[in-house]
Design a protein around this motif. Structure first.
Motif, PDB file in Angstrom:
ATOM      1  N   THR A  36       0.823  -1.216   0.000  1.00  8.99           N
ATOM      2  CA  THR A  36       0.000   0.000   0.000  1.00  8.99           C
ATOM      3  C   THR A  36       0.854   1.262   0.000  1.00  8.99           C
TER       4      THR A  36
ATOM      5  N   ALA B 197       3.420   1.821  -2.061  1.00  9.70           N
ATOM      6  CA  ALA B 197       4.003   2.071  -3.378  1.00  9.70           C
ATOM      7  C   ALA B 197       3.211   3.146  -4.110  1.00  9.70           C
ATOM      8  N   HIS B 198       3.926   3.931  -4.920  1.00 10.37           N
ATOM      9  CA  HIS B 198       3.297   4.972  -5.736  1.00 10.37           C
ATOM     10  C   HIS B 198       3.220   4.582  -7.213  1.00 10.37           C
ATOM     11  N   VAL B 199       4.144   3.725  -7.664  1.00  6.68           N
ATOM     12  CA  VAL B 199       4.254   3.393  -9.083  1.00  6.68           C
ATOM     13  C   VAL B 199       4.368   1.880  -9.229  1.00  6.68           C
ATOM     14  N   VAL B 200       3.729   1.349 -10.272  1.00  8.12           N
ATOM     15  CA  VAL B 200       3.877  -0.062 -10.643  1.00  8.12           C
ATOM     16  C   VAL B 200       4.521  -0.119 -12.028  1.00  8.12           C
TER      17      VAL B 200
ATOM     18  N   HIS C 177       8.280   2.034  -5.800  1.00 12.14           N
ATOM     19  CA  HIS C 177       7.757   1.309  -6.954  1.00 12.14           C
ATOM     20  C   HIS C 177       7.603  -0.181  -6.656  1.00 12.14           C
ATOM     21  N   GLU C 178       6.756  -0.816  -7.437  1.00 13.22           N
ATOM     22  CA  GLU C 178       6.593  -2.269  -7.483  1.00 13.22           C
ATOM     23  C   GLU C 178       6.862  -2.730  -8.915  1.00 13.22           C
TER      24      GLU C 178
ATOM     25  N   PHE D 265      -3.702  -2.112  -7.856  1.00 10.56           N
ATOM     26  CA  PHE D 265      -3.266  -0.921  -8.590  1.00 10.56           C
ATOM     27  C   PHE D 265      -3.984   0.354  -8.150  1.00 10.56           C
TER      28      PHE D 265
ATOM     29  N   ASN E  58      -4.878   3.789  -6.457  1.00 11.89           N
ATOM     30  CA  ASN E  58      -4.078   4.920  -5.955  1.00 11.89           C
ATOM     31  C   ASN E  58      -2.623   4.868  -6.428  1.00 11.89           C
ATOM     32  N   LYS E  59      -2.374   4.220  -7.567  1.00  9.05           N
ATOM     33  CA  LYS E  59      -1.005   4.103  -8.073  1.00  9.05           C
ATOM     34  C   LYS E  59      -0.949   4.506  -9.543  1.00  9.05           C
TER      35      LYS E  59
ATOM     36  N   THR F 218      -6.684   4.920 -10.136  1.00  7.29           N
ATOM     37  CA  THR F 218      -5.564   4.333 -10.869  1.00  7.29           C
ATOM     38  C   THR F 218      -5.254   5.163 -12.107  1.00  7.29           C
TER      39      THR F 218
END
Length: 629
Positions: A61, A63-66, A92-93, A119, A121-122, A162
């Motif tokens: 939860t 992470a900001h970026v995937v 990141h993830e 995903f 809020n990312k 998202t």
């Protein structure tokens, strides 16, 4: 071996825990048969095996970026992106399409968690490299092809929080694939048809909806797609294609915020025979520009991964609240000027884009300024921003360097917002607010003044005035001899200054645009093309589902087989007196380690992963032709 007999050769490979992600290791393997009668040696099989280290997806939860990757990504490319994200303070993830082969929002990527939840809020960054096929019979696939319903907020099935960033190497490729996202996915979805008598009745109906939106200041959040079927009479409208083009032009002038497709019946026999049985139009009212959640980046390369334009494009694609919080963290953490500039420019670019939506839709402005101006609203009463200002005021929690940086950057950001609020083309009487009776100009000035009051302890009017003056001069140079008040010229000039939508110096510079900028606004198509697109979309979804089920079954069978082999190896090792050679960590080098088996492809994509472990998992692929003896 006896005649007609066979054996199975298994190779176990162990790698250390600190192997960099997307590292590739190549080695050759030969199987040699020894003829015990005459002593001859013959090669029965020769392989080149490639090991690719790919990460498991670990949901977080925080992470900001995937990063959506695949086996095609190189270590250099991956590390360049990671360094860029780290420099911006973005956690990141990594999600590998080679392993999971799905971007369906309902795909369960972790026990009890699907992609829609993971995903939320990312910012999902989809890398441009094509996903290699599971074997030689499957061709590489574009990553966005794994999206069953596209990635726009209204149709994707993902949460509205998202956001997506699609990376492309070239503009032509981006234009083709983005048009596919805008058209094919939407036309392939099931749509409820509403029948309207004729074109004048449809215009009246649509004008009533637009008038209601303009008066309320809010867009109607209706279904993801509406379809209106209009009957045509030959004596009034002539050829259906001409009628479709005329209606498309009218829609483009009256509803500039939404995307439409006007489909006409290709068969004109009914029109010639003066009947109206087959003479019809279908108007598809689709996604809205003001609810854009997808950004497209072109001219992307490994060299540009850490550039200022890349940072700005990433910042512009972030959720406004995430962007504001990361901006404060960047000030505290002494981030580079390039990073701070990226956050500031991206904030202003999105604010200008929001105002352009209001102007194009001729919408009124409600009293809830945060709803109309979400970018300024994300900085207003923001807990992180207020904590930063408070720490600068309290000497025990601040330093002279922190106070100086905070004052300089917040004053500079205020100056940019003030320059937007003073735009010369948003002061007309046609842009009045509903309740407060303020123009967009007055509403923006009030919003900036509210920020100024909250940041008064770290506010430098000299810095703000200098920024406003510099932006005005740059906007006049951008306009040249064009009128500053005509249309939205001044706003467009401000958008060019602050956005990466147009390269500023080099034509190969990164360009980031909203998805709607790539597709036709209200294209005219044949009704047969719509039916064909819907059928192709349905077949594609069925094919992807079958492929996911097939890979899931294959991987499950392989995991069971590998577990049996490991158990047998452990049993044989214990029976032989524990004589295996040990490594420095005490693990036997001839003992199998997890699933790292070289006899086959051990990580089949498209299935739920195994329970999380501390070690990374490795993909094994046969990349050379086998020579059979």
């Amino acid at each position: 071996l006896a005649a007609q007999d066979s054996t199975r050769a298994v190779l176990f490979v162990q790698l250390g825990q600190n192997v960099p992600l997307y590292t590739r290791v190549n080695f050759g393997a030969e199987l040699v048969l020894h003829n015990v009668v005459d002593g001859d040696l013959s090669v029965v099989q020769r392989r080149l095996i490639t090991i690719v280290c790919e990460p498991e997806y670990h949901f977080s939860t925080n992470a900001h970026v995937v990063l959506v990757t695949s086996r095609a990504v190189t270590t250099e490319h991956y590390n360049a992106l990671v360094r860029c994200l780290d420099s911006m303070g973005l956690v990141h993830e990594s999600y590998s399409l080679s392993r999971y082969a799905s971007l369906d929002p309902e795909f369960e990527v972790s026990p009890g968690i699907n992609l829609r939840q993971a995903f939320a809020n990312k910012l999902v960054v989809v890398l441009p490299d094509k996903v290699p096929g599971v074997d030689a019979a499957h061709l590489p696939v574009d990553p966005i092809s794994f999206l069953p319903r596209g990635c726009m907020e209204q149709v994707s099935g993902y949460e509205s929080s998202t956001r997506w960033m699609l990376l492309f190497h070239g503009q032509r490729e981006a234009g083709v694939l983005c048009s596919t996202l805008l058209e094919t996915h939407l036309l392939a979805s099931e749509t409820r048809v509403e029948r309207v008598g004729d074109i004048p009745l449809f215009r009246t109906k649509l004008q009533a909806i637009l008038t209601s939106e303009m008066e309320s200041g809010q867009l109607v959040r209706d279904e993801m797609q509406r379809c209106y079927e209009i009957k045509l009479l030959s004596r009034n409208h002539g050829n259906p294609k001409q009628a479709a083009r005329s209606l498309s032009d009218w829609i483009a002038q009256n509803d500039r915020l939404r995307q439409y497709s006007v489909a006409f019946a290709a068969d004109t026999d009914a029109m010639v025979n003066q009947t109206s049985s087959n003479a019809k139009l279908r108007v598809y009212r689709k996604a809205c520009r003001s609810r854009n959640s997808v950004f497209v980046m072109t001219n992307y390369s490994v060299r540009s991964a850490g550039s200022g334009a890349m940072m700005q494009a990433l910042a512009e694609s972030l959720n406004p609240w995430v962007r504001a919080n990361r901006y404060c963290s960047a000030i505290r953490d002494k981030a580079s000027e390039e990073c701070l500039d990226a956050y500031e420019l991206a904030s202003v670019a999105e604010q200008v884009r929001e105002i352009l939506y209001i102007v194009d839709g001729k919408l009124n402005v409600s009293d809830e300024m945060e709803d109309c101006f979400s970018t300024i609203g994300s900085y207003t009463d923001n807990v992180d921003v207020l904590a930063l200002v408070r720490d600068c005021r309290e000497t025990q929690k601040s330093t002279a360097d922190l106070i100086m940086r905070t004052t300089a950057h917040l004053s500079r950001l205020l100056g940019r917002f003030e320059a937007v609020a003073q735009s010369k083309d948003i002061r007309g009487p046609r842009l009045k607010a509903l309740a407060s009776k303020k123009s967009v100009h007055d509403a923006l000035v009030d919003s900036v003044q509210r920020l100024r009051r909250q940041w008064r302890t770290v506010y430098d009017p000299t810095v703000e005035a200098g920024v406003v003056k510099g932006i005005k001069e740059a906007a006049r140079q951008s306009l040249g001899g064009t009128s500053e008040r005509a249309g939205s010229n001044w706003l467009q000039a401000l958008y060019r200054i602050h956005s990466t939508s147009i390269p500023k110096d080099d034509s190969k510079q990164v360009v980031c645009k909203a998805l709607f900028d790539f597709g036709p606004f209200s294209p005219v198509v044949e009704l047969a093309e719509v039916s064909r697109a819907r059928a192709e979309g349905k077949e594609r979804r069925i094919e992807m589902k079958a492929r996911a089920e097939e890979t899931a079954m294959a991987r499950t069978q392989h995991i069971l087989k590998t577990d049996d082999s490991r158990s047998a190896a452990e049993s044989n090792s214990s029976k032989s007196g524990q004589t295996g050679t040990r490594s420095r960590k005490g693990r036997r080098l001839n003992q199998p380690d997890d699933d790292r088996e070289g006899a086959s492809t051990i990580h089949q994509p498209g299935v739920p992963r195994r329970p999380q472990t501390e070690s990374p998992m490795f993909s094994l692929t046969n990349s050379a032709k086998e020579e059979m003896g």
